[in-house]
Scaffold this active site. Structure first.
Site, PDB file in Angstrom:
ATOM      1  N   TYR A 180       0.833  -1.205   0.000  1.00  0.00           N
ATOM      2  CA  TYR A 180       0.000   0.000   0.000  1.00  0.00           C
ATOM      3  C   TYR A 180       0.872   1.260   0.000  1.00  0.00           C
ATOM      4  CZ  TYR A 180      -3.668   3.202   1.726  1.00  0.00           C
ATOM      5  OH  TYR A 180      -4.553   4.238   1.899  1.00  0.00           O
ATOM      6  N   LYS A 184       1.026   4.044  -2.952  1.00  0.00           N
ATOM      7  CA  LYS A 184       0.671   5.437  -2.681  1.00  0.00           C
ATOM      8  C   LYS A 184       1.837   6.375  -2.964  1.00  0.00           C
ATOM      9  CE  LYS A 184      -3.613   4.923  -1.523  1.00  0.00           C
ATOM     10  NZ  LYS A 184      -4.653   5.359  -2.484  1.00  0.00           N
TER      11      LYS A 184
END
Length: 333
Positions: A180, A184
């Site tokens: 993640y 991002k």
């Protein structure tokens, strides 16, 4: 277009808008006058598991229409190139009926499959990067082509706004979310690259790092920030309600933000923080033509010996940002 409805006559896409933060953002844009194409693949699991369904997108559309807004549902997978192309074409066709095209793209869709790096599977890595990073790229690729073609046809800049969704997990480094956090971080790189590429066409591209209580984060923020407002309700006492984030998206999508591009914001609980670009902390030059390992040892080892233990590139101080002035950076409110 009026001060109360600055997006009247505009067409917007919000991905992952069937629930949580995306739904709040879609409601915000609709309240500002935009016709919102609500995209949600509709899988029930926050890890992307389960059968796809048009239900969440259709429910969000019904809510917007019940409030007097304009909305259309789309249940495609934004990380699929054909589905992303179809989504942009749908929004552009809707906009064309009003004499325009696609005006606003909010990339929000995402999943979570958290695990420490030494335990993460290839599928856990690939699936999260696919939805977050490729899902941003796919929609942005076709939206960018749409705006470029319109600019060439009109011979001048067009109205285009992109709001991408990054995360504090990238800024601070989240130990249990390597997939993640990496995705991002990639979103920020995509944002700054695309902002530079599309500037001459009049398109702005920004990224937000929101903190909100949603289906994806409900266990992370359990017991934090006060009671959650009901789905679809206005932001109240809960500082993590998505309704604290959506006004910034509305602003960045508006004509007022024409001069704001290539920026990264942290937003939650009545606070917006502008994240400063990285700066060079120190520079070392070789005394000769090429560094030796010994020379680097003599320069870098003392430098890092004088730094706080554990300090790295990660900006962990962003996790302490709060409305009212705690955390880093000058206060403006």
């Amino acid at each position: 277009m009026t001060a109360e409805r600055p997006l009247a006559g505009r067409t917007a896409i919000v991905t992952g808008a069937g629930r949580g933060l995306g739904r709040a953002e879609a409601r915000q844009l609709a309240a500002l006058g935009a016709h919102v194409v609500v995209n949600d693949h509709g899988k029930p699991g926050r890890d992307g598991s389960g059968e796809a369904s048009a239900g969440p997108a259709e429910e969000a559309v019904a809510e917007i229409r019940a409030a007097g807004g304009l909305a259309t549902a789309h249940a495609g997978d934004v990380a699929d190139f054909d589905a992303a192309r179809e989504l942009v074409r749908l929004a552009a066709d809707i906009g064309a009926e009003a004499g325009g095209g696609l005006d606003i793209l909010v990339n929000n869709a995402g999943i979570l499959r958290d695990r420490m790096v030494f335990s993460m599977t290839e599928d856990e890595w690939d699936s999260v990067v696919r939805v977050h990073l490729k899902g941003h790229f796919a929609t942005l690729r076709f939206a960018a082509a749409h705006w470029r073609e319109r600019a060439k046809a009109t011979g001048g800049p067009v109205y285009g706004r992109v709001v991408n969704t990054s995360s504090e997990a990238f800024l601070a480094g989240s130990a249990g979310q390597p997939n993640y956090a990496a995705a991002k971080g990639g979103v920020v790189g995509l944002t700054t690259s695309t902002a530079a590429a599309l500037r001459k066409y009049g398109v702005t591209v920004n990224a937000i790092c929101p903190r909100a209580r949603t289906r994806m984060t409900e266990d992370v923020f359990a017991g934090v920030g006060g009671g959650a407002a009901p789905e679809g309700g206005a932001a109240g006492t809960d500082v993590l309600d998505p309704g604290h984030v959506s006004p910034l998206v509305g602003y960045l999508a508006s004509p007022a933000a024409a001069g704001v591009s290539g920026q990264v914001f942290v937003v939650h609980g009545g606070m917006v923080a502008v994240v400063e670009r990285p700066r060079v902390a120190a520079r070392f030059d070789t005394a000769g033509d090429v560094f030796s390992v010994a020379e680097l040892d003599g320069l870098l080892t003392p430098y890092y010996a004088g730094r706080p233990p554990g300090e790295g590139f990660a900006a962990t101080e962003v996790l302490g940002l709060r409305r009212g002035g705690s955390g880093e950076g000058p206060d403006r409110g």
